[in-house]
Design an enzyme around this catalytic site. Sequence first.
Site, PDB file in Angstrom:
ATOM      1  N   TYR A 254      18.209   0.272  -5.267  1.00 50.71           N
ATOM      2  CA  TYR A 254      19.368  -0.458  -4.760  1.00 50.71           C
ATOM      3  C   TYR A 254      19.056  -1.927  -4.472  1.00 50.71           C
ATOM      4  O   TYR A 254      19.868  -2.800  -4.733  1.00 50.71           O
ATOM      5  CB  TYR A 254      19.894   0.213  -3.479  1.00 50.71           C
ATOM      6  CG  TYR A 254      20.663   1.475  -3.758  1.00 50.71           C
ATOM      7  CD1 TYR A 254      22.028   1.438  -3.997  1.00 50.71           C
ATOM      8  CD2 TYR A 254      20.020   2.704  -3.819  1.00 50.71           C
ATOM      9  CE1 TYR A 254      22.738   2.603  -4.270  1.00 50.71           C
ATOM     10  CE2 TYR A 254      20.711   3.870  -4.082  1.00 50.71           C
ATOM     11  CZ  TYR A 254      22.072   3.812  -4.310  1.00 50.71           C
ATOM     12  OH  TYR A 254      22.764   4.956  -4.584  1.00 50.71           O
TER      13      TYR A 254
ATOM     14  N   HIS B 221       3.359  -6.581  -3.638  1.00 51.14           N
ATOM     15  CA  HIS B 221       3.204  -5.194  -3.217  1.00 51.14           C
ATOM     16  C   HIS B 221       4.528  -4.459  -3.423  1.00 51.14           C
ATOM     17  O   HIS B 221       5.597  -5.068  -3.430  1.00 51.14           O
ATOM     18  CB  HIS B 221       2.815  -5.105  -1.737  1.00 51.14           C
ATOM     19  CG  HIS B 221       1.432  -5.558  -1.455  1.00 51.14           C
ATOM     20  ND1 HIS B 221       0.997  -5.885  -0.191  1.00 51.14           N
ATOM     21  CD2 HIS B 221       0.360  -5.730  -2.275  1.00 51.14           C
ATOM     22  CE1 HIS B 221      -0.278  -6.238  -0.234  1.00 51.14           C
ATOM     23  NE2 HIS B 221      -0.682  -6.160  -1.490  1.00 51.14           N
TER      24      HIS B 221
ATOM     25  N   HIS C 181     -10.415 -12.121  -1.855  1.00 54.76           N
ATOM     26  CA  HIS C 181      -9.359 -11.213  -1.401  1.00 54.76           C
ATOM     27  C   HIS C 181      -8.962 -11.487   0.047  1.00 54.76           C
ATOM     28  O   HIS C 181      -7.804 -11.301   0.435  1.00 54.76           O
ATOM     29  CB  HIS C 181      -9.774  -9.749  -1.559  1.00 54.76           C
ATOM     30  CG  HIS C 181      -8.672  -8.800  -1.198  1.00 54.76           C
ATOM     31  ND1 HIS C 181      -7.581  -8.599  -2.017  1.00 54.76           N
ATOM     32  CD2 HIS C 181      -8.477  -8.038  -0.100  1.00 54.76           C
ATOM     33  CE1 HIS C 181      -6.755  -7.738  -1.435  1.00 54.76           C
ATOM     34  NE2 HIS C 181      -7.272  -7.377  -0.269  1.00 54.76           N
TER      35      HIS C 181
ATOM     36  N   ARG D  93      -5.875 -13.644   0.608  1.00 54.60           N
ATOM     37  CA  ARG D  93      -4.574 -12.961   0.600  1.00 54.60           C
ATOM     38  C   ARG D  93      -4.315 -12.317   1.964  1.00 54.60           C
ATOM     39  O   ARG D  93      -3.187 -12.340   2.466  1.00 54.60           O
ATOM     40  CB  ARG D  93      -4.534 -11.898  -0.509  1.00 54.60           C
ATOM     41  CG  ARG D  93      -4.249 -12.502  -1.866  1.00 54.60           C
ATOM     42  CD  ARG D  93      -4.451 -11.520  -3.011  1.00 54.60           C
ATOM     43  NE  ARG D  93      -3.782 -10.247  -2.905  1.00 54.60           N
ATOM     44  CZ  ARG D  93      -2.521  -9.991  -3.286  1.00 54.60           C
ATOM     45  NH1 ARG D  93      -1.765 -10.950  -3.762  1.00 54.60           N
ATOM     46  NH2 ARG D  93      -2.021  -8.772  -3.192  1.00 54.60           N
TER      47      ARG D  93
END
Length: 199
Positions: A161, A151, A125, A128
């Site tokens: 939008y 995310h 992890h 990342r």
Amino acid sequence: FAELRKLRGVATRCLEFAVLCASRSGEVRGATWDEIDFEARVWKIPGARMKMERDHRVPLSDDAVALLKALPRVSGSPYVFPAVRGGALSDMSLSATMRRMQETEEKAGRKGWIDPDSGRPAVPHGLRSTFRVYCAERGVDRDMAELCLAHSVGSAVERAYQRSDMVERRRVLMSEWAAFCRGDAATGVVVQMPGRGVA
């Protein structure tokens, strides 16, 4: 990354691909060949396998494509990185790879890869997190960096939008990230300053 590339085995290639794509362990371990579009150079992960439960497109750098093309395909297994019996790699396989790498370094009398804040050895992890720090240090657009990590970006109204996943802009970023991982990326931008030559 250089040391990882020297190692053989499915789990090491899986970890390398995870780094290149800035993806979660489970996403990479569960990758199937039908998710890979070599022509478009995109890995499309279905929402059913994503933490946010939405389809996610990962633009593939030259390094990621080369890694995939060099992999053998296991007859009867749909997985890109299959375990010995053809199923998906276990959730501990990538952690075990990094743990073995750390142990090798320590046995050789070297420090290995220790997190400077926690003092603990690096884990998948953390790779990342490294990507996210890389983006921040280079002034990468926040939304684009967060999209690379799959995310959620913005409020529900904003997402209604702004529906682009910036895949082509992210393609450039992922190529730059791959070059950085290889150790041959430019570290800055050359700017011509008025009357001062090159800075």
